[in-house]
Design a protein around this motif. Sequence first.
Motif, PDB file in Angstrom:
ATOM      1  N   PRO A 210      -0.185 -44.037  47.174  1.00 60.15           N
ATOM      2  CA  PRO A 210       0.219 -42.773  47.799  1.00 60.15           C
ATOM      3  C   PRO A 210       1.606 -42.873  48.431  1.00 60.15           C
ATOM      4  N   GLY A 211       2.254 -41.727  48.553  1.00 60.75           N
ATOM      5  CA  GLY A 211       3.565 -41.691  49.184  1.00 60.75           C
ATOM      6  C   GLY A 211       4.272 -40.401  48.884  1.00 60.75           C
ATOM      7  N   GLY A 212       5.509 -40.284  49.385  1.00 62.97           N
ATOM      8  CA  GLY A 212       6.274 -39.070  49.151  1.00 62.97           C
ATOM      9  C   GLY A 212       7.567 -39.062  49.934  1.00 62.97           C
TER      10      GLY A 212
ATOM     11  N   LEU B  19      -2.430 -39.447  54.493  1.00 60.44           N
ATOM     12  CA  LEU B  19      -3.466 -38.527  54.961  1.00 60.44           C
ATOM     13  C   LEU B  19      -3.515 -37.272  54.096  1.00 60.44           C
ATOM     14  N   GLU B  20      -2.355 -36.687  53.769  1.00 56.82           N
ATOM     15  CA  GLU B  20      -2.321 -35.478  52.934  1.00 56.82           C
ATOM     16  C   GLU B  20      -2.880 -35.732  51.536  1.00 56.82           C
ATOM     17  N   GLU B  21      -2.522 -36.863  50.948  1.00 58.38           N
ATOM     18  CA  GLU B  21      -2.902 -37.121  49.558  1.00 58.38           C
ATOM     19  C   GLU B  21      -4.299 -37.687  49.388  1.00 58.38           C
TER      20      GLU B  21
ATOM     21  N   SER C  46      -6.916 -34.200  46.318  1.00 62.53           N
ATOM     22  CA  SER C  46      -6.114 -33.284  47.134  1.00 62.53           C
ATOM     23  C   SER C  46      -5.264 -32.422  46.204  1.00 62.53           C
ATOM     24  N   ASP C  47      -4.387 -31.619  46.791  1.00 64.96           N
ATOM     25  CA  ASP C  47      -3.490 -30.790  45.977  1.00 64.96           C
ATOM     26  C   ASP C  47      -2.587 -31.630  45.088  1.00 64.96           C
ATOM     27  N   GLU C  48      -2.247 -32.842  45.538  1.00 65.41           N
ATOM     28  CA  GLU C  48      -1.337 -33.708  44.789  1.00 65.41           C
ATOM     29  C   GLU C  48      -2.045 -34.798  43.992  1.00 65.41           C
ATOM     30  N   ALA C  49      -3.331 -34.998  44.254  1.00 63.76           N
ATOM     31  CA  ALA C  49      -4.066 -36.096  43.628  1.00 63.76           C
ATOM     32  C   ALA C  49      -5.339 -35.587  42.963  1.00 63.76           C
ATOM     33  N   LEU C  50      -5.434 -35.807  41.639  1.00 67.05           N
ATOM     34  CA  LEU C  50      -6.660 -35.470  40.927  1.00 67.05           C
ATOM     35  C   LEU C  50      -7.813 -36.316  41.434  1.00 67.05           C
TER      36      LEU C  50
END
Length: 141
Positions: A36-38, A55-57, A95-99
């Motif tokens: 994870p990251g961004g 946390l978001e991902e 999440s929205d970014e992770a299937l």
Amino acid sequence: MADLPRHSVSVTAVVIHPDGRVLAIQREDDRRWVPPGGIVELDETPEHAVIREVLEETGVQVKPETLTGVYKNMNLGVVSLTFRCHPISGTPHASDEALESTWLTLDQVQHLMPEARAIRVLDALRDDGPFVRVHDGTQLI
């Protein structure tokens, strides 16, 4: 000066479970498995960016421990700071970014992740860094 290209700064989290597995996501956009990251927001520190992005991902709360490497995507001009982290709480979820978000073994990391991402995990497990590496988005160069 305003016309000069600029780099983007991102963070990568290598979150190590007590049993040795590593937190990974399957990206929604290209379906690749990666840590994870961004992007680091202008008003936050790299450490806070790591905490927020994980946390978001994934839904997992982490504590960054140490900077383990600096990785530059030469094609995109993205510089990523990688931090070894340990989980505090939470269970991985999509999440929205992770299937998908899950804990992978090191063998799975080496087989599922592109070389440019797997090396960040392997480097984070070493004590002789931080490392500085360049890549093309997939392979080290």
